[in-house]
Design a protein around this motif. Sequence first.
Motif, PDB file in Angstrom:
ATOM      1  N   ALA A 120       0.823  -1.208   0.000  1.00 21.28           N
ATOM      2  CA  ALA A 120       0.000   0.000   0.000  1.00 21.28           C
ATOM      3  C   ALA A 120       0.861   1.265   0.000  1.00 21.28           C
ATOM      4  O   ALA A 120       0.337   2.365   0.204  1.00 21.28           O
ATOM      5  CB  ALA A 120      -0.933  -0.002   1.215  1.00 21.28           C
ATOM      6  N   LEU A 121       2.148   1.134  -0.242  1.00 26.25           N
ATOM      7  CA  LEU A 121       3.086   2.244  -0.121  1.00 26.25           C
ATOM      8  C   LEU A 121       2.670   3.448  -0.967  1.00 26.25           C
ATOM      9  O   LEU A 121       2.337   3.309  -2.141  1.00 26.25           O
ATOM     10  CB  LEU A 121       4.483   1.786  -0.538  1.00 26.25           C
ATOM     11  CG  LEU A 121       5.628   2.781  -0.343  1.00 26.25           C
ATOM     12  CD1 LEU A 121       5.815   3.127   1.125  1.00 26.25           C
ATOM     13  CD2 LEU A 121       6.907   2.215  -0.943  1.00 26.25           C
ATOM     14  N   ARG A 122       2.725   4.644  -0.340  1.00 31.61           N
ATOM     15  CA  ARG A 122       2.409   5.900  -1.004  1.00 31.61           C
ATOM     16  C   ARG A 122       3.681   6.734  -1.133  1.00 31.61           C
ATOM     17  O   ARG A 122       4.378   6.965  -0.135  1.00 31.61           O
ATOM     18  CB  ARG A 122       1.381   6.694  -0.203  1.00 31.61           C
ATOM     19  CG  ARG A 122       0.059   5.986   0.005  1.00 31.61           C
ATOM     20  CD  ARG A 122      -0.761   5.962  -1.291  1.00 31.61           C
ATOM     21  NE  ARG A 122      -2.068   5.368  -1.068  1.00 31.61           N
ATOM     22  CZ  ARG A 122      -2.337   4.072  -1.171  1.00 31.61           C
ATOM     23  NH1 ARG A 122      -1.352   3.224  -1.479  1.00 31.61           N
ATOM     24  NH2 ARG A 122      -3.552   3.614  -0.986  1.00 31.61           N
ATOM     25  N   PRO A 123       4.007   7.201  -2.344  1.00 27.98           N
ATOM     26  CA  PRO A 123       5.230   8.002  -2.513  1.00 27.98           C
ATOM     27  C   PRO A 123       5.305   9.210  -1.593  1.00 27.98           C
ATOM     28  O   PRO A 123       6.371   9.524  -1.053  1.00 27.98           O
ATOM     29  CB  PRO A 123       5.172   8.412  -3.990  1.00 27.98           C
ATOM     30  CG  PRO A 123       4.391   7.325  -4.654  1.00 27.98           C
ATOM     31  CD  PRO A 123       3.356   6.924  -3.647  1.00 27.98           C
ATOM     32  N   THR A 181       8.896   9.039  14.576  1.00 23.54           N
ATOM     33  CA  THR A 181       7.565   8.936  15.180  1.00 23.54           C
ATOM     34  C   THR A 181       6.573   9.820  14.435  1.00 23.54           C
ATOM     35  O   THR A 181       5.835  10.598  15.035  1.00 23.54           O
ATOM     36  CB  THR A 181       7.610   9.318  16.665  1.00 23.54           C
ATOM     37  OG1 THR A 181       8.167  10.638  16.800  1.00 23.54           O
ATOM     38  CG2 THR A 181       8.456   8.329  17.455  1.00 23.54           C
ATOM     39  N   LEU A 182       6.578   9.718  13.134  1.00 24.68           N
ATOM     40  CA  LEU A 182       5.681  10.520  12.296  1.00 24.68           C
ATOM     41  C   LEU A 182       4.271   9.965  12.317  1.00 24.68           C
ATOM     42  O   LEU A 182       4.064   8.750  12.374  1.00 24.68           O
ATOM     43  CB  LEU A 182       6.174  10.512  10.850  1.00 24.68           C
ATOM     44  CG  LEU A 182       7.541  11.136  10.564  1.00 24.68           C
ATOM     45  CD1 LEU A 182       7.903  10.890   9.119  1.00 24.68           C
ATOM     46  CD2 LEU A 182       7.534  12.611  10.877  1.00 24.68           C
ATOM     47  N   ALA A 183       3.301  10.856  12.218  1.00 28.41           N
ATOM     48  CA  ALA A 183       1.913  10.456  11.986  1.00 28.41           C
ATOM     49  C   ALA A 183       1.632  10.511  10.487  1.00 28.41           C
ATOM     50  O   ALA A 183       2.330  11.187   9.727  1.00 28.41           O
ATOM     51  CB  ALA A 183       0.970  11.386  12.731  1.00 28.41           C
ATOM     52  N   GLY A 184       0.616   9.784  10.068  1.00 26.12           N
ATOM     53  CA  GLY A 184       0.179   9.856   8.679  1.00 26.12           C
ATOM     54  C   GLY A 184       1.073   9.155   7.682  1.00 26.12           C
ATOM     55  O   GLY A 184       1.068   9.503   6.496  1.00 26.12           O
ATOM     56  N   VAL A 185       1.842   8.164   8.143  1.00 23.05           N
ATOM     57  CA  VAL A 185       2.700   7.414   7.216  1.00 23.05           C
ATOM     58  C   VAL A 185       2.408   5.914   7.335  1.00 23.05           C
ATOM     59  O   VAL A 185       3.303   5.076   7.248  1.00 23.05           O
ATOM     60  CB  VAL A 185       4.199   7.711   7.449  1.00 23.05           C
ATOM     61  CG1 VAL A 185       4.520   9.150   7.099  1.00 23.05           C
ATOM     62  CG2 VAL A 185       4.611   7.407   8.899  1.00 23.05           C
ATOM     63  N   GLU A 186       1.129   5.602   7.509  1.00 22.43           N
ATOM     64  CA  GLU A 186       0.730   4.209   7.733  1.00 22.43           C
ATOM     65  C   GLU A 186       1.139   3.296   6.585  1.00 22.43           C
ATOM     66  O   GLU A 186       1.445   2.117   6.806  1.00 22.43           O
ATOM     67  CB  GLU A 186      -0.780   4.131   7.952  1.00 22.43           C
ATOM     68  CG  GLU A 186      -1.260   4.677   9.283  1.00 22.43           C
ATOM     69  CD  GLU A 186      -1.360   6.204   9.308  1.00 22.43           C
ATOM     70  OE1 GLU A 186      -1.152   6.821   8.231  1.00 22.43           O
ATOM     71  OE2 GLU A 186      -1.652   6.764  10.365  1.00 22.43           O
ATOM     72  N   SER A 187       1.156   3.809   5.362  1.00 22.29           N
ATOM     73  CA  SER A 187       1.491   2.940   4.224  1.00 22.29           C
ATOM     74  C   SER A 187       2.942   2.497   4.252  1.00 22.29           C
ATOM     75  O   SER A 187       3.296   1.472   3.659  1.00 22.29           O
ATOM     76  CB  SER A 187       1.183   3.648   2.900  1.00 22.29           C
ATOM     77  OG  SER A 187       2.165   4.614   2.569  1.00 22.29           O
ATOM     78  N   VAL A 188       3.810   3.262   4.930  1.00 25.45           N
ATOM     79  CA  VAL A 188       5.217   2.882   5.037  1.00 25.45           C
ATOM     80  C   VAL A 188       5.425   1.906   6.189  1.00 25.45           C
ATOM     81  O   VAL A 188       6.423   1.195   6.244  1.00 25.45           O
ATOM     82  CB  VAL A 188       6.110   4.125   5.225  1.00 25.45           C
ATOM     83  CG1 VAL A 188       7.571   3.791   4.946  1.00 25.45           C
ATOM     84  CG2 VAL A 188       5.668   5.271   4.328  1.00 25.45           C
ATOM     85  N   ARG A 189       4.484   1.853   7.101  1.00 24.67           N
ATOM     86  CA  ARG A 189       4.571   0.944   8.245  1.00 24.67           C
ATOM     87  C   ARG A 189       3.945  -0.427   7.971  1.00 24.67           C
ATOM     88  O   ARG A 189       4.308  -1.413   8.604  1.00 24.67           O
ATOM     89  CB  ARG A 189       3.852   1.553   9.455  1.00 24.67           C
ATOM     90  CG  ARG A 189       4.439   2.841   9.977  1.00 24.67           C
ATOM     91  CD  ARG A 189       3.676   3.297  11.216  1.00 24.67           C
ATOM     92  NE  ARG A 189       4.065   4.593  11.689  1.00 24.67           N
ATOM     93  CZ  ARG A 189       5.107   4.823  12.492  1.00 24.67           C
ATOM     94  NH1 ARG A 189       5.845   3.814  12.902  1.00 24.67           N
ATOM     95  NH2 ARG A 189       5.406   6.048  12.882  1.00 24.67           N
ATOM     96  N   GLN A 190       2.981  -0.473   7.035  1.00 23.86           N
ATOM     97  CA  GLN A 190       2.152  -1.665   6.900  1.00 23.86           C
ATOM     98  C   GLN A 190       2.789  -2.710   5.993  1.00 23.86           C
ATOM     99  O   GLN A 190       2.518  -2.795   4.798  1.00 23.86           O
ATOM    100  CB  GLN A 190       0.751  -1.291   6.389  1.00 23.86           C
ATOM    101  CG  GLN A 190      -0.244  -2.451   6.409  1.00 23.86           C
ATOM    102  CD  GLN A 190      -0.415  -3.045   7.796  1.00 23.86           C
ATOM    103  OE1 GLN A 190      -0.966  -2.400   8.683  1.00 23.86           O
ATOM    104  NE2 GLN A 190       0.046  -4.279   7.994  1.00 23.86           N
ATOM    105  N   ASP A 191       3.678  -3.503   6.583  1.00 22.04           N
ATOM    106  CA  ASP A 191       4.201  -4.652   5.844  1.00 22.04           C
ATOM    107  C   ASP A 191       3.204  -5.800   5.957  1.00 22.04           C
ATOM    108  O   ASP A 191       2.233  -5.735   6.710  1.00 22.04           O
ATOM    109  CB  ASP A 191       5.590  -5.045   6.338  1.00 22.04           C
ATOM    110  CG  ASP A 191       5.625  -5.334   7.835  1.00 22.04           C
ATOM    111  OD1 ASP A 191       4.610  -5.117   8.523  1.00 22.04           O
ATOM    112  OD2 ASP A 191       6.680  -5.792   8.324  1.00 22.04           O
ATOM    113  N   VAL A 192       3.432  -6.854   5.191  1.00 24.15           N
ATOM    114  CA  VAL A 192       2.458  -7.946   5.120  1.00 24.15           C
ATOM    115  C   VAL A 192       3.152  -9.277   5.357  1.00 24.15           C
ATOM    116  O   VAL A 192       3.958  -9.733   4.543  1.00 24.15           O
ATOM    117  CB  VAL A 192       1.735  -7.971   3.756  1.00 24.15           C
ATOM    118  CG1 VAL A 192       0.830  -9.194   3.661  1.00 24.15           C
ATOM    119  CG2 VAL A 192       0.924  -6.696   3.561  1.00 24.15           C
TER     120      VAL A 192
END
Length: 222
Positions: A120-123, A181-192
Amino acid sequence: MRTDNGRPTPLAWTLVIPLKPLARAKSRLVEPAVAPLRPSLALAFAQDTVAAAAACPAVRDVVVVTDDELAGRELSALGARIVRDEPGTGLNAALRHGEQAVRALRPEAAIAALNADLPALRPAELTAVLDNAAQFPRAFLADAAGIGTTLLSASPGTELAPAFGGASRARHTASGAVELTLAGVESVRQDVDTWEDLQAAHRLGLGPRSAEMFRRSAESPA
């Protein structure tokens, strides 16, 4: 180096992405609907990760460390440079090998290790993470579970020193890397790794290849 307005020049990052052979990837995806699709899912995840990373303004280039021939061809077509996993001794050895390959050509490269399973990575979110990481010699981003790591950065002249796998958040902290500790970067955190992870990534919005594989798994008779 600084720009004409006195601000620091943004770093142009080289991302190093390790990818194990597809036949051995995503072993924790054991649900009947997805287990037969594991190699294809792993490839789709990597393709969407590389495509999003290559579209990130903060990224100069992408290096994928893999021995998988199919993955190498497909990811090369997306613009990645493929480096063979010559050590063949696991994730961190592959990352160190990739780092060495990059710095053999550009000793002062800014390098970030990135997971290959961020479908789901967002540039824009990756740009925010890398811009924040540029403030520190080494920095990392914890995964969505708060246990592992999805990104580890090393500024020019700094060794990456990866310690991925399992409870890598604690190991990277102990090694002196700064946790971002950034907010709003969930796509960089969500591995599968699991079906639940894939569902969470789907809620964020999967890349096109992963979305197609998710659709196929949902339609599976199993």
